[in-house]
Write an enzyme that holds these catalytic residues in place. Sequence first.
Site, PDB file in Angstrom:
ATOM      1  N   PHE A 103     -11.567 -15.898  -4.207  1.00  0.00           N
ATOM      2  CA  PHE A 103     -12.801 -16.482  -3.672  1.00  0.00           C
ATOM      3  C   PHE A 103     -12.734 -16.434  -2.157  1.00  0.00           C
ATOM      4  O   PHE A 103     -11.875 -17.063  -1.535  1.00  0.00           O
ATOM      5  CB  PHE A 103     -13.043 -17.929  -4.131  1.00  0.00           C
ATOM      6  N   ASP A 118      -6.410 -15.628   4.059  1.00  0.00           N
ATOM      7  CA  ASP A 118      -7.586 -16.498   4.025  1.00  0.00           C
ATOM      8  C   ASP A 118      -7.089 -17.911   3.762  1.00  0.00           C
ATOM      9  O   ASP A 118      -6.830 -18.289   2.624  1.00  0.00           O
ATOM     10  CB  ASP A 118      -8.572 -16.044   2.943  1.00  0.00           C
ATOM     11  N   LYS A 144     -13.470 -24.623   7.157  1.00  0.00           N
ATOM     12  CA  LYS A 144     -13.411 -25.958   6.542  1.00  0.00           C
ATOM     13  C   LYS A 144     -12.798 -27.039   7.435  1.00  0.00           C
ATOM     14  O   LYS A 144     -13.456 -27.526   8.333  1.00  0.00           O
ATOM     15  CB  LYS A 144     -12.731 -25.852   5.178  1.00  0.00           C
TER      16      LYS A 144
HETATM   17  C1  LIG Z   1     -14.699 -22.066   1.031  1.00  0.00           C
HETATM   18  C2  LIG Z   1     -13.972 -20.807   1.191  1.00  0.00           C
HETATM   19  C3  LIG Z   1     -14.541 -19.708   1.871  1.00  0.00           C
HETATM   20  C4  LIG Z   1     -15.973 -19.706   2.349  1.00  0.00           C
HETATM   21  O1  LIG Z   1     -16.240 -20.694   3.269  1.00  0.00           O
HETATM   22  P1  LIG Z   1     -17.772 -21.103   3.546  1.00  0.00           P
HETATM   23  O2  LIG Z   1     -17.687 -22.009   4.725  1.00  0.00           O
HETATM   24  O3  LIG Z   1     -18.254 -21.790   2.312  1.00  0.00           O
HETATM   25  O4  LIG Z   1     -18.522 -19.857   3.812  1.00  0.00           O
HETATM   26  C5  LIG Z   1     -13.759 -18.588   2.063  1.00  0.00           C
HETATM   27  N1  LIG Z   1     -12.507 -18.531   1.610  1.00  0.00           N
HETATM   28  C6  LIG Z   1     -11.927 -19.549   0.929  1.00  0.00           C
HETATM   29  C7  LIG Z   1     -10.512 -19.411   0.460  1.00  0.00           C
HETATM   30  C8  LIG Z   1     -12.639 -20.714   0.686  1.00  0.00           C
HETATM   31  O5  LIG Z   1     -12.084 -21.719   0.005  1.00  0.00           O
END
Ligand SMILES: *Cc1c(COP(=O)(O)O)cnc(C)c1O
Length: 416
Positions: free
Chosen positions: A149, A236, A265
């Site tokens: 994700f 990520d 985040k």
């Molecule tokens: C939440 C998330 C994203 C996307 O972040 P948004 O601010 O919702 O666009 C990308 N990578 C990971 C691992 C995430 O948990």
Amino acid sequence: MEQIQQMLSSKSEALINKENNYGAHNYHPLPVVLEKGEGVFVWDVDGKKYYDFLSAYSAVNQGHCHPEIVGAMVQQAQKLTLTSRAFYNDQLGVYEEYVTNYFGFDKVLPMNTGAEAVETALKLCRKWAYEVKGIAENQAQIIVCENNFHGRTTTIISFSNDETARKSFGPFTDGFIKIEYDNIEALEKALESSKNIAGFLVEPIQGEAGVYVPSEGYLAKAKALCEKHNVLFIADEVQTGIARTGKLLAVHHENVQPDILILGKALSGGVYPVSAVLANNSIMDVIKPGQHGSTFGGNPVAAAVAVAALEVIKNEKLAENAERLGVLLRKGLSDIAAKNPLVTIVRGKGLLNAIVIDCDEESELAWEICLKFRDYGLLAKPTHGNKIRLAPPLVITEEQIQDCLSIIEKALNDFK
Ligand SMILES: *Cc1c(COP(=O)(O)O)cnc(C)c1O
């Protein structure tokens, strides 16, 4: 205790109806309407208090409405909010110096959301591949993992295998090779399959997939393989980063320094959309004026907020707290699982954890359990059907963890 599910108040119902009637239906929220947050707690519109065990998908690591982060935001918002990058501002450079020292990189590229930062990292990786590594134009491939994700943009869903996220959104972006997660042989094979591999994009723990922690050594071995093949290791850490898993970054559990680091985040403690891509000069310097950007990326409010949010992580020793209380939480959950066959697996690292419920992914049981948690004063949400992520703000105390374990046990016992 109340065996019948709690009824929604008319106030909650009216607000839910408004979202239903006037908002796109791109989410399926748990029926609870929140109006206030402080630390580990949130309150609904009827004044009922809950433990927040989602923390806005780990954006609120520092706790809701942290006074220092909100203070930094208010102070900056009253002075200067947005200049665009057409001009310099007095906050951005200060933040850039701070964040690069904090994570040990030469440079940062500031963006707003996680998905934007992932997009940025992919563009950066491709450009590096053509201009530094010497891959022929349009031939670069990036290796990604199954069940990843990374967000919701068209390119990112191009390499997702979540059919709900993909169906009817094509045509998709080319240039991605998907391999099994936590399979080092698969990575080695993919790296050897072509001279055109530019990068390997990976979540150090797969959060949305249900908190899959890879085998010990996977990330370190993957990094070494990438180095051997002159391929960029792109972490990520949007969900796993910033103290969530008990270290500043989840890759630090294996002493890995990524070539490209993606943050979002909790970079703002959940008060403002702030994301970032970090890399050293040999990579970041391929981006020249006009080649990438964002109107809001690196704005003075974001810069001030991010510095405050990162200071809180250090000052309050939140990584250490996540490490220590994560052990306690998993121990408590395992004790519950030993007595209640509904819980088949307990897993996680630090305060990023999940329980797997004994039902198939299509079952409503995990959802029903989350409604029961809510009734007893704890908010969590199923991910991928039968998994419930348990990820409270990192400011939670030992006593509160014990209190939450009692709530979880009591709720689960109602389904025995
Ligand atoms: C939440 C998330 C994203 C996307 O972040 P948004 O601010 O919702 O666009 C990308 N990578 C990971 C691992 C995430 O948990």
